[in-house]
Design a protein around this motif. Sequence first.
Motif, short mmCIF file in Angstrom:
data_model
loop_
_atom_site.label_atom_id
_atom_site.label_comp_id
_atom_site.label_asym_id
_atom_site.label_seq_id
_atom_site.Cartn_x
_atom_site.Cartn_y
_atom_site.Cartn_z
N ASP A 154 -10.05 -6.71 0.01
CA ASP A 154 -11.44 -6.51 0.42
C ASP A 154 -12.30 -5.79 -0.61
O ASP A 154 -13.33 -5.20 -0.27
N ARG A 155 -11.89 -5.79 -1.88
CA ARG A 155 -12.66 -5.17 -2.97
C ARG A 155 -12.49 -6.03 -4.21
O ARG A 155 -11.51 -6.75 -4.35
N PRO A 156 -13.40 -5.90 -5.17
CA PRO A 156 -13.22 -6.65 -6.43
C PRO A 156 -11.99 -6.14 -7.19
O PRO A 156 -11.66 -4.94 -7.15
N ALA A 157 -11.33 -7.05 -7.91
CA ALA A 157 -10.20 -6.66 -8.75
C ALA A 157 -10.68 -5.79 -9.91
O ALA A 157 -11.84 -5.88 -10.33
N VAL A 158 -9.78 -4.96 -10.41
CA VAL A 158 -10.08 -4.09 -11.55
C VAL A 158 -9.21 -4.55 -12.71
O VAL A 158 -7.98 -4.65 -12.56
N VAL A 159 -9.82 -4.86 -13.85
CA VAL A 159 -9.09 -5.29 -15.04
C VAL A 159 -8.95 -4.09 -15.97
O VAL A 159 -9.94 -3.41 -16.27
N LEU A 160 -7.72 -3.85 -16.43
CA LEU A 160 -7.45 -2.72 -17.31
C LEU A 160 -6.96 -3.21 -18.67
O LEU A 160 -6.12 -4.11 -18.74
N ALA A 161 -7.49 -2.61 -19.72
CA ALA A 161 -7.07 -2.83 -21.11
C ALA A 161 -6.46 -1.53 -21.61
O ALA A 161 -6.60 -0.48 -20.97
N HIS B 121 0.85 -1.19 0.00
CA HIS B 121 0.00 0.00 0.00
C HIS B 121 0.89 1.24 0.00
O HIS B 121 2.09 1.16 0.28
N HIS B 122 0.30 2.37 -0.31
CA HIS B 122 1.02 3.65 -0.32
C HIS B 122 0.25 4.65 0.55
O HIS B 122 -0.96 4.51 0.74
N ASP B 123 0.96 5.65 1.00
CA ASP B 123 0.33 6.71 1.78
C ASP B 123 -0.25 7.80 0.88
O ASP B 123 -0.69 8.84 1.36
N GLU B 124 -0.22 7.57 -0.42
CA GLU B 124 -0.78 8.50 -1.40
C GLU B 124 -1.48 7.70 -2.50
O GLU B 124 -1.27 6.50 -2.62
N ASP B 125 -2.33 8.37 -3.27
CA ASP B 125 -3.01 7.72 -4.40
C ASP B 125 -1.98 7.31 -5.45
O ASP B 125 -0.92 7.92 -5.57
N GLU B 126 -2.33 6.29 -6.25
CA GLU B 126 -1.46 5.83 -7.34
C GLU B 126 -2.34 5.57 -8.56
O GLU B 126 -3.30 4.80 -8.48
N LEU B 127 -2.02 6.23 -9.67
CA LEU B 127 -2.81 6.08 -10.90
C LEU B 127 -2.11 5.11 -11.85
O LEU B 127 -0.91 5.26 -12.12
N PHE B 128 -2.86 4.13 -12.35
CA PHE B 128 -2.39 3.16 -13.33
C PHE B 128 -3.11 3.43 -14.65
O PHE B 128 -4.34 3.40 -14.69
N LEU B 129 -2.37 3.64 -15.72
CA LEU B 129 -2.92 3.78 -17.07
C LEU B 129 -2.35 2.64 -17.90
O LEU B 129 -1.13 2.55 -18.09
N CYS B 130 -3.21 1.75 -18.37
CA CYS B 130 -2.74 0.62 -19.18
C CYS B 130 -2.33 1.14 -20.56
O CYS B 130 -3.13 1.76 -21.26
N TRP B 131 -1.09 0.89 -20.94
CA TRP B 131 -0.57 1.32 -22.23
C TRP B 131 -0.71 0.20 -23.26
O TRP B 131 -1.12 0.44 -24.39
N SER B 132 -0.35 -1.03 -22.86
CA SER B 132 -0.46 -2.17 -23.77
C SER B 132 -0.69 -3.44 -22.96
O SER B 132 -0.33 -3.52 -21.79
N GLY B 133 -1.28 -4.44 -23.61
CA GLY B 133 -1.62 -5.68 -22.92
C GLY B 133 -2.81 -5.46 -22.00
O GLY B 133 -3.53 -4.46 -22.12
N THR B 134 -3.01 -6.40 -21.12
CA THR B 134 -4.05 -6.25 -20.10
C THR B 134 -3.48 -6.74 -18.78
O THR B 134 -2.59 -7.60 -18.75
N PHE B 135 -3.98 -6.18 -17.71
CA PHE B 135 -3.60 -6.62 -16.38
C PHE B 135 -4.72 -6.29 -15.41
O PHE B 135 -5.65 -5.56 -15.76
#
Length: 113
Positions: free
Chosen positions: A70-77, A50-64
């Motif tokens: 305690d929350r549903p996973a998020v799939v990014l394309a 975990h981090h003490d700050e927000d973290e933004l993920f932008l999928c560039w290629s592939g999927t992950f």
Amino acid sequence: MSEVTETSTAASIPATIATLPGPFQQRELARVNESVVRVAMIEGEFPWHHHDEDELFLCWSGTFRIELEDRPAVVLAPGELFTVPRGVRHRPVAPAPAHVVLIEHPDTKQYGN
């Protein structure tokens, strides 16, 4: 009106991705305001953290997916983004190589706090 002086150079996301040595290795692309823009390859499972700050993920290629405690996973394309709120335990997981653009605080530790 004042003149604007150009002090930065253009960054190429594809060229920077090509220099990544392996999974979960990051390269910094730019700094803007109070944030840093980084790229990384994801392959396999990253450790829970975990981090003490927000973290933004932008999928560039592939999927992950981003698994969240305690929350549903998020799939990014490609072209999709998701912000992990500060304090939420998470881990990115990719069954095949994928590339991500991260926007986070410059002091964000890759393996969390």
